[in-house]
Scaffold this motif. Structure first.
Motif, PDB file in Angstrom:
ATOM      1  N   ASN A 120       0.877  -1.228  -0.122  1.00  0.00           N
ATOM      2  CA  ASN A 120       0.220  -0.019  -0.030  1.00  0.00           C
ATOM      3  C   ASN A 120       1.017   1.224  -0.105  1.00  0.00           C
ATOM      4  O   ASN A 120       0.497   2.181  -0.429  1.00  0.00           O
ATOM      5  N   PHE A 121       1.983   1.070   0.504  1.00  0.00           N
ATOM      6  CA  PHE A 121       3.038   2.433   0.596  1.00  0.00           C
ATOM      7  C   PHE A 121       3.299   2.464  -0.707  1.00  0.00           C
ATOM      8  O   PHE A 121       3.376   3.510  -1.480  1.00  0.00           O
ATOM      9  N   ALA A 122       3.671   1.698  -1.635  1.00  0.00           N
ATOM     10  CA  ALA A 122       4.213   1.590  -2.987  1.00  0.00           C
ATOM     11  C   ALA A 122       2.844   2.305  -3.899  1.00  0.00           C
ATOM     12  O   ALA A 122       3.158   3.119  -4.623  1.00  0.00           O
ATOM     13  N   THR A 361      16.755   0.438   7.946  1.00  0.00           N
ATOM     14  CA  THR A 361      16.334   0.603   9.236  1.00  0.00           C
ATOM     15  C   THR A 361      15.166   1.080   9.273  1.00  0.00           C
ATOM     16  O   THR A 361      14.259   1.121  10.051  1.00  0.00           O
ATOM     17  N   GLY A 362      15.101   2.477   8.457  1.00  0.00           N
ATOM     18  CA  GLY A 362      13.801   3.225   8.614  1.00  0.00           C
ATOM     19  C   GLY A 362      12.701   2.540   8.049  1.00  0.00           C
ATOM     20  O   GLY A 362      11.846   2.787   8.651  1.00  0.00           O
ATOM     21  N   SER A 368       6.313   4.574   5.708  1.00  0.00           N
ATOM     22  CA  SER A 368       5.941   5.663   5.418  1.00  0.00           C
ATOM     23  C   SER A 368       7.469   6.558   5.237  1.00  0.00           C
ATOM     24  O   SER A 368       8.604   6.186   5.741  1.00  0.00           O
ATOM     25  N   TRP A 369       7.122   7.731   4.801  1.00  0.00           N
ATOM     26  CA  TRP A 369       8.379   8.524   4.647  1.00  0.00           C
ATOM     27  C   TRP A 369       8.926   9.141   5.652  1.00  0.00           C
ATOM     28  O   TRP A 369      10.237   9.393   5.654  1.00  0.00           O
ATOM     29  N   ASN A 370       8.279   9.297   6.762  1.00  0.00           N
ATOM     30  CA  ASN A 370       8.801   9.784   8.045  1.00  0.00           C
ATOM     31  C   ASN A 370       9.709   9.013   8.544  1.00  0.00           C
ATOM     32  O   ASN A 370      10.786   9.408   9.062  1.00  0.00           O
ATOM     33  N   PHE A 371       9.479   7.485   8.567  1.00  0.00           N
ATOM     34  CA  PHE A 371      10.377   6.651   9.064  1.00  0.00           C
ATOM     35  C   PHE A 371      11.697   6.697   8.188  1.00  0.00           C
ATOM     36  O   PHE A 371      12.808   6.541   8.639  1.00  0.00           O
ATOM     37  N   TYR A 427       5.140  12.662  14.511  1.00  0.00           N
ATOM     38  CA  TYR A 427       4.389  13.443  13.712  1.00  0.00           C
ATOM     39  C   TYR A 427       3.914  12.586  12.552  1.00  0.00           C
ATOM     40  O   TYR A 427       2.910  12.984  11.883  1.00  0.00           O
ATOM     41  N   ARG A 428       4.606  11.781  12.122  1.00  0.00           N
ATOM     42  CA  ARG A 428       4.273  10.639  10.999  1.00  0.00           C
ATOM     43  C   ARG A 428       4.140  11.576   9.776  1.00  0.00           C
ATOM     44  O   ARG A 428       3.388  11.164   8.719  1.00  0.00           O
ATOM     45  N   SER A 429       4.770  12.903   9.782  1.00  0.00           N
ATOM     46  CA  SER A 429       4.774  13.504   8.451  1.00  0.00           C
ATOM     47  C   SER A 429       5.909  14.414   8.509  1.00  0.00           C
ATOM     48  O   SER A 429       6.071  15.154   9.320  1.00  0.00           O
ATOM     49  N   VAL A 430       6.800  14.444   7.124  1.00  0.00           N
ATOM     50  CA  VAL A 430       8.008  15.007   7.339  1.00  0.00           C
ATOM     51  C   VAL A 430       7.818  16.463   7.065  1.00  0.00           C
ATOM     52  O   VAL A 430       8.510  17.144   7.672  1.00  0.00           O
ATOM     53  N   PRO A 431       7.123  17.167   6.338  1.00  0.00           N
ATOM     54  CA  PRO A 431       6.808  18.556   6.285  1.00  0.00           C
ATOM     55  C   PRO A 431       6.287  18.973   7.774  1.00  0.00           C
ATOM     56  O   PRO A 431       6.944  20.078   8.147  1.00  0.00           O
ATOM     57  N   VAL A 432       5.385  18.406   8.413  1.00  0.00           N
ATOM     58  CA  VAL A 432       4.927  18.779   9.800  1.00  0.00           C
ATOM     59  C   VAL A 432       6.304  18.799  10.810  1.00  0.00           C
ATOM     60  O   VAL A 432       6.582  19.772  11.404  1.00  0.00           O
TER      61      VAL A 432
END
Length: 529
Positions: A120-122, A361-362, A368-371, A427-432
């Motif tokens: 689903n990420f892909a 590792t991430g 997700s991109w935040n990890f 936050y699970r969001s890179v911009p945030v």
């Protein structure tokens, strides 16, 4: 079935009773039955994935070892009559056989993990690209659920297969004994990721009842429940209040959230590991330690030697080293040294190998991109630190930066750096995340630290008092552990002292634990991975 549920406590009680009254030669079989029962209760439909991993890895490992044994026997038998070229041809032919089996085992099982965890990420990223290029069509998401502990048991099984291929361990010929190694229930939820050579001896051994061992195991379990239920679950309230209202909780709130989340994650994860190791100890089984006082680290590199040790060593031994010494990397190493000079050229292969490790590792922590940003953030800091290490050494030598005050500064600096990187997890969001970290420099609300605003995070003065006492206790125990086992020293005390300490800890969990509806505790953080 959560570790913190009443059902799990009853499950353990039945297991302990049967474990020490059944014939000792049957103890491992009883553990296998209970491990599969535990997994069945977590999701009956997911047992098939556990079985597929167990059967395929067991079969591939046996075939690899058979090939190695055939090669050794053939070369020994025909040592005198074979030429060097014929010996080399035999080795190459059978090595290809072993390579085929290990690739099949790894690709199948990592493939299963990848499909279930990252499909689903892909799809989400493909849809994003389609939208960016003006395409209206969208791929539909798949309804895939992640089986309990699949990341942990897959890595553990794959590590075993690689060890057999390398000749580090002998293959376990009994498929049911191997099934216990893969499915041993205490470590399914959040590790540690055990090595077969370390775990197998005590896992399959016969264990008579030993009151001291069982007592120490129960004490470790109780300490884990204290960390989880008194500290982590209470701190979770404040963390959620901050990260779920990012627009209002900026500036100083972000710093508070960093501290809260660091304490929550440490208490939650180490608490779960304490319960896991304690359960194993009550059964006479030894699991490796997964933490070594990580928040006393003086650098990020040292921190990652002390935090989630089994995961770090897994990525090091099974990804970093193989990539570093593989033939393409060796060619790249020679090329970069020739074209870019010795100093930079020898570093590029290390940077590239480390990049792969930290990307893996991430994304292992979450699809997700935040990890991924969190992993690559760690990589960037580590590579910069390693590159500038000669400058640090000269600075320390010139200014004598090595006293207690400077070491304290290094510990605080590392803690803040780790906590800042962990905000990608929060936050699970890179911009945030970048916006929140930036607000530390732009928001002017440091008064919230003393004007009572923190009482609006859902925590009362009593909660803060309990948290302060709990964190101080954690710090005290961590400091005491530098001189050896705390449980050993407590065991040497008179009985009234031992009773007050352990019964007091039990009452703290019972009375000060953070419970939800129906007195349920929340899930462990690392259970999602």
């Amino acid at each position: 079935m959560l570790f913190t549920s009443y059902g799990f406590i009853g499950f353990l009680a039945v297991l302990f009773l049967l474990y020490y009254i059944c014939p000792r030669k049957c103890q491992w079989a009883l553990l296998l039955a209970f491990s599969y029962c535990f997994y069945f209760l977590a999701g009956a439909e997911y047992v098939v994935f556990l079985c597929v991993t167990t059967v395929t890895i067991w079969f591939a490992a046996c075939r690899i070892e058979d090939s190695a044994d055939r090669q050794a026997a053939y070369l020994k038998e025909h040592k005198a009559e074979l030429s060097r070229e014929e010996k080399k041809a035999c080795k190459d032919r059978l090595k290809k056989v072993r390579l085929g089996w290990i690739l099949a085992g790894i690709l199948l099982n990592i493939g299963i993990l990848a499909v279930l965890k990252y499909t689903n990420f892909a799809i989400a990223n493909i849809n994003g690209l389609l939208g960016a290029f003006g395409q209206t069509g969208r791929l539909s998401f798949l309804n895939l659920a992640l089986p309990l502990g699949i990341s942990f048991y897959t890595f553990q099984a794959v590590g075993y297969l690689i060890d057999v291929y390398r000749g580090t361990v002998r293959a376990q010929r009994n498929p049911f004994r191997f099934a216990l190694f893969v499915s041993f229930f205490p470590q399914l939820v959040q590790g540690p990721i055990s090595r077969f050579g370390d775990l197998s001896e005590s896992l399959y051994a016969e264990h008579p009842f030993d009151a001291r061992t069982v007592s120490f195991g129960l004490q470790r379990i109780l300490w884990g429940y204290f960390k989880k239920m008194v500290i982590a679950d209470r701190m979770l309230v404040g963390v959620n209040a901050i990260i779920h209202d990012a627009d209002a909780c900026q500036g100083a709130y972000v710093l508070v959230g960093m501290f809260f989340y660091a304490c929550e994650l440490y208490a939650d994860f180490t608490g779960g590991i304490d319960i896991t190791i304690g359960i194993a100890q009550t059964l006479g089984i030894t699991l490796q330690e997964n933490f070594e006082r990580p928040f006393f680290s003086k650098s990020l590199k040292e921190y990652w030697r002390r935090w989630h040790i089994s995961m770090g060593t897994w990525f090091r031994d099974y990804i970093f080293y193989p990539i570093s010494v593989c033939r393409p990397m060796q060619k790249f190493n020679k090329f970069s040294r020739r074209r870019l000079g010795e100093n930079l050229g020898k570093r590029l292969p290390v940077y590239l190998s480390s990049f792969v490790v930290w990307f893996a590792t991430g994304i292992w922590h979450g699809a997700s991109w935040n990890f991924i940003a969190w992993g690559l953030g760690n990589w960037a800091v580590l590579m910069v630190s390693e590159t500038l290490e000669p400058l640090y050494d000269r600075f320390h030598q010139r200014f004598g930066a090595g006293g207690k005050a400077y070491r304290a500064f290094e510990i605080v600096r590392t803690f803040l750096l780790v906590s800042a990187l962990r905000t990608f997890d929060c936050y699970r969001s890179v911009p945030v995340t970048f916006r929140m970290l930036g607000s530390l420099l732009t928001a002017r609300n440091w008064n919230i630290l003393w004007d009572g605003s923190l009482l609006g995070l859902g925590l009362s003065l009593l909660d803060y008092g309990i948290l302060a006492a709990g964190v101080i206790l954690l710090l005290t125990v961590s400091l005491a552990q530098r001189r050896g086992s705390v449980r050993e020293r407590i065991a040497a005390k008179p009985y009234p002292v031992r009773f007050v300490l352990w019964y007091g800890l039990f009452l703290a969990v019972l009375l000060a634990g953070a419970y939800g509806i129906g007195y349920d505790a929340s899930q462990f953080i690392y259970n999602q991975f």
